[in-house]
Design an enzyme around this catalytic site. Structure first.
Site, PDB file in Angstrom:
ATOM      1  N   CYS A   1      -5.321  -1.393   3.813  1.00  0.00           N
ATOM      2  CA  CYS A   1      -4.348  -0.827   2.866  1.00  0.00           C
ATOM      3  C   CYS A   1      -2.942  -1.374   3.109  1.00  0.00           C
ATOM      4  O   CYS A   1      -2.310  -1.893   2.207  1.00  0.00           O
ATOM      5  CB  CYS A   1      -4.337   0.695   2.957  1.00  0.00           C
ATOM      6  SG  CYS A   1      -5.864   1.436   2.364  1.00  0.00           S
ATOM      7  N   HIS A   2      -2.446  -1.248   4.352  1.00  0.00           N
ATOM      8  CA  HIS A   2      -1.064  -1.649   4.594  1.00  0.00           C
ATOM      9  C   HIS A   2      -0.910  -2.505   5.838  1.00  0.00           C
ATOM     10  O   HIS A   2       0.174  -2.627   6.390  1.00  0.00           O
ATOM     11  CB  HIS A   2      -0.159  -0.413   4.673  1.00  0.00           C
ATOM     12  CG  HIS A   2      -0.273   0.459   3.473  1.00  0.00           C
ATOM     13  ND1 HIS A   2      -1.107   1.552   3.434  1.00  0.00           N
ATOM     14  CD2 HIS A   2       0.280   0.381   2.244  1.00  0.00           C
ATOM     15  CE1 HIS A   2      -1.045   2.114   2.246  1.00  0.00           C
ATOM     16  NE2 HIS A   2      -0.212   1.419   1.493  1.00  0.00           N
TER      17      HIS A   2
END
Lengths: 195, 423, 292
Positions: free
Chosen positions: A159-160
């Site tokens: 995701c990040h």
């Protein structure tokens, strides 16, 4: 309502009559407010995890099935838990890291005191250091990281971009904490019970 | 004259807002300054009580949906899950199930009040019809809600009521299958009833807004049936009506709480604690109490289609009451004969309700036919004729005269000005 | 309301008419009443005195524990209680076994779990979160073992049974808060195994019961004296067993009864005081209007 009534009505001077009336209006208004607040509580409380969720049972994992180097994902309380049979190299790497290099120096191990340092010994299973059991949820915003990926040979969160090492400790942000370790214990040499 | 004055904000921010959307002004004119007849009795608090009950049902219902599962294999157990495991789930579920009955008790009192005091008469016909629509929507909503716990009574109630439509010639069976989404009451039926049970209360809320709007256009009726003529005849809604309505609501809540906390299953059926079984019908199957009068009518008529039509007509006839009542006098207070027939009609409704709970056998059917006939005769024969032959008592010239005449005190400056003049 | 009442009393004629109409309705319906619960069903059960009845009713812990013992040792061999979880045995407002005791009870049962990694179902000792295991895998199996009759599940049974109260009893029950028709019926049924009256034949495989609707019940007399050993010296009679197990069944059906009545009392006190305050506030507010 009582209070509003007071505002509309009491225009006269502060006689004894008015004071008594004031008190009555305030008491009624306060009573109404207390009643409304009490009524709201059950409707808030009902959103909490219910009795059946709270009592949700533990999950048992048979370690005998897990090959060396393999990470197995099991479900506990609706969340993924990673059980990793670490190789000697994985353990070695994790041990070599100094506490000062860590973004989060706390073990985050539910089986240890809250202030235990994040050494590999405090992260791995007690006396069985090849086993690493962590909740598979990135401490940033809750995605499930991918195993055996990233620079630190642990997990990489798609995701990040947070990265975890082979002890599940966060090494590159934005995640603020190490992967959490759930409460678990060994039922036998080859079986653990999570929860 | 704070009561009757229009709203003029002093705060600049509020002024800015009001000139763009006069929301506070609307609330002020509708619920603060709005003039209400000064002689309203406590039967008039049931409008407020009904608003409270609608809100109560919507709030508790929205919460129940958070824990309920609309599926034939899970519905019963999910309701029991609410009763057992969810924090205060038992309270919220009992609020909702008993709240439905309280809603109907309040609506029946509200309707009887309207019928007694002639609140349906010109210019309040649209107001009355909107109320009838709300009542119809309430019946549909309550029926579908009762199906959701998927107990024996849920299932068989749904089966019997949907089968009413099979009475229509030619298209009947097709309509029923269409309602069911299958060849019997089953999962598709449960799912669509759940969806509609969630939708209809918001439609009720919408019609309630129209109902209140219509009320505020024509103004409230009052026990004398005489329109307010001067400001002396009215008082401001706030604080006078609000405080009186609040008292009515809290007393009603005491009544509600008695059932809710101490006898929460009194108004339900024991059989609904048995999970639905499509293969076995319970020995005594009766609808919820608020449908019983109509159920008695259904069973009183020997023909299937006739029974169904009679039952629906019993509600349809209410829509025409404004034109069936030919009397020039509005309030029943000044109509000696009407008053008697009104109470007989109330007794007939209660009698029909009692018969609806009894098995459809022998004397019960005969009694049901007599009372059904009287129910319709009241609207179709008695009301039109009474207006022509009845000799009403003298109607007071104004509300104030009616109030003060009774007390025997001298007339004085009253009305919304009263608070200021009091010293 | 006062105005309405006064307008009512001012007209004696109307009163007479209503009275006559009401009486007519009642006589018509009551006099012609051909059918009653008694004719279709069993004898009307006797009203017992239950510790959980009334506004301050509470379960008797010792009774619930004894009732649980009867359920566990006798009833549960045929009847399921699938909504009862082992953890419930330790929760407030119930039999309130200790958590350890409840765990021991749970571990005494094998619960099917799985599938495991090999895809097989397996049995393991029960845990607190597990629900009471059913004696039969499904309804068909239960019927096959019980002469075609399905032993009903105990989860909500005490609320799913009742008997007709009739007029005016059903109105009086609102005021006395009597809601224990289900327990009355179950207690009566368990004590209702008597010899059939003269001339009544009971079908093969059924048993005569004075309180069962239709009198022919498939369940044989489930319990006899001294069948369950109580450790607290409570008499080991059928009547006592049935009282205890009925109380237990009521708790299984309504586990939050005590909280409901306790909160109910608080709410009532609050509402009555609030209504009193509102009444005086209303009087004050309206005084100005009434004075003129």
């Amino acid at each position: 309502m009582g209070v509003r009534g007071k505002e509309t009505l009491v225009a006269s001077t502060g006689t004894a009559e008015t004071t008594r009336r004031d008190f009555l209006y305030i008491a009624t208004g306060a009573m109404g407010a207390v009643g409304a607040a009490a009524m709201v509580w059950p409707f808030i409380s009902q959103l909490q995890p219910d009795a059946s969720v709270l009592a949700m049972s533990s999950t048992e994992v048979d370690l005998g099935q897990i090959q060396e180097g393999q990470i197995v994902t099991v479900k506990w309380r609706g969340k993924p838990v990673f059980v990793w049979n670490r190789t000697a190299k994985d353990i070695e790497e994790a041990r070599a890291v100094q506490l000062g290099q860590l973004l989060d120096p706390v073990a985050r191990n539910a089986n240890l005191p809250a202030d235990a340092p994040a050494t590999d010994a405090n992260r791995a299973a007690k006396d069985q250091e090849k086993w690493l059991v962590v909740i598979g949820i990135c401490t940033h915003l809750g995605c499930v990281p991918i195993g055996h990926m990233g620079e630190y040979d642990g997990w990489f969160c798609p995701c990040h971009g947070s990265e975890y090492d082979s002890a599940g400790r966060v090494r590159r942000g934005p995640a603020p904490e190490n992967l959490a370790i759930p409460p678990y214990h060994f039922v036998s040499d080859t079986k653990i019970s999570i929860g | 004259m704070s009561g009757h004055a229009t709203f003029e904000p002093k705060n600049p921010a509020l002024k800015w807002f009001e000139s763009r959307l006069p929301l506070v002004g609307l609330i002020h004119s509708s619920f603060v300054a709005y003039p209400t007849p000064r002689n309203l009795n406590y039967w008039w608090t049931f409008g407020g009580i009904l608003s409270l009950m609608l809100a109560c049902q919507i709030v508790s219902g929205v919460v129940l949906v958070m824990h309920y599962t609309p599926h034939v294999t899970l519905a019963f157990d999910s309701v029991e899950h609410i009763m057992r495991d969810v924090s205060y789930g038992w309270l919220i579920r009992y609020i909702h199930s008993n709240g439905a009955s309280m809603f109907f008790i309040a609506v029946y009192i509200h309707m009887f009040r309207g019928l007694y005091y002639g609140s349906y008469k010109a210019p309040r016909e649209v107001l009355w019809i909107l109320g009838c629509i709300i009542y119809l929507l309430m019946m549909a909503t309550a029926f579908m809600g009762y199906v959701l716990p998927w107990g024996q009574m849920s299932f068989w109630g749904a089966t019997v009521i949907t089968n009413l439509f099979s009475a229509f010639p030619v298209v009947g069976p097709t309509i029923v299958e269409w309602l069911w989404g299958g060849f019997a009451v089953d999962n598709p039926t449960l799912n669509r009833f759940f969806s509609l049970h969630y939708l209809l209360p918001f439609m009720i809320a919408g019609v309630v807004v129209l109902h209140i709007w219509a009320l505020h256009v024509v103004g409230q009726n009052n026990p004398t049936g005489v329109d307010p003529k001067t400001p002396k005849d009215t008082v401001a809604f706030t604080p006078y009506a609000t405080i009186k309505d609040s008292l009515g609501m809290v007393v009603f809540l005491i009544f509600f709480a008695w059932f809710l906390f101490y006898i929460p299953n009194y108004l339900g059926h024991a059989d609904n604690y048995i999970p639905a079984n499509p293969l076995v019908t319970p020995a005594h199957i009766v609808p919820e109490w608020y449908y019983l009068p109509f159920y008695a009518m259904l069973r009183a008529i020997p023909s299937k289609l006739g029974g169904v039509l009679t039952m629906f007509s019993a509600i349809i006839v209410l829509f025409f009451v404004p034109w069936l009542d030919t009397s020039k006098v509005r309030s029943g207070v000044y109509r000696p004969l009407f008053k008697q027939f009104f109470w007989i009609w109330v007794a007939v409704c209660i009698g029909l309700g009692w018969l609806g709970s009894k098995p459809a056998e022998g004397g019960y059917i005969v009694a049901g036919r007599i009372l059904t006939f009287w129910y319709f005769a009241h609207f179709l024969i008695i009301l039109p004729l009474l207006g022509l032959f009845e000799k009403p008592k003298a109607v007071p010239a104004s509300i104030t005269e009616a109030v003060l005449g009774k007390k025997g005190s001298a007339p004085a400056s009253v009305g919304a000005q009263a608070p200021q003049t009091k010293g | 309301m006062n105005k309405l009442m006064s307008s009512l009393s001012s007209l004696p004629l109307r009163r007479g008419l209503i009275g006559a109409a009401l009486a007519g309705v009642l006589v018509l319906a009551g006099g012609l009443a051909p059918a009653s619960a008694q004719e279709h069903g069993g004898t009307k059960p006797h009203r017992e005195s239950w510790s959980f009845a009334g506004p301050f009713g509470k379960y008797d812990r010792a009774q619930l524990q004894r009732g649980f013992q009867v359920f566990k040792e006798v009833c549960s061999s045929c009847h399921s209680a699938h909504l009862l979880a082992f953890r419930n045995l330790a929760q407030p407002g119930g039999p309130q076994f200790s958590e350890e005791q409840a765990k021991v009870v749970a571990e005494g049962y094998q619960i099917q779990d799985g599938p495991n990694d090999a895809g097989d179902m397996f049995d393991r000792p029960g845990r607190l979160s597990d629900h009471w295991p059913s004696p039969f895998p499904n309804e068909q199996a239960a019927r096959a073992s019980n002469g075609g009759a399905y032993p009903p599940d105990f989860s909500t049974l005490a609320k799913a049974r009742t008997y007709e109260v009739g007029f005016p009893g059903f109105l009086i029950d609102i005021f006395t808060q009597y809601q224990e028709q289900g327990p009355d019926y179950i207690h009566a049924l368990l004590n209702g195994y008597v010899d059939p009256p003269e001339g009544v034949t009971v079908p093969e495989g059924a048993h005569y019961n004075a309180y069962f609707p239709g009198h022919a019940i498939k369940m044989p007399q489930p319990i006899s004296a001294d069948q369950v050993t109580y450790t607290d010296g409570t008499p080991q009679t059928v009547d006592q067993y049935s009282r205890d197990v009925t109380a237990f069944m009521m708790w299984v059906a309504e586990p939050h009864l005590e909280a409901r009545k306790r909160i109910g009392f608080q709410v009532m006190i609050f509402l009555i005081i609030f209504a009193g305050l509102l009444y005086f506030t209303k009087k004050k507010v309206w005084k100005a209007v009434h004075d003129h």
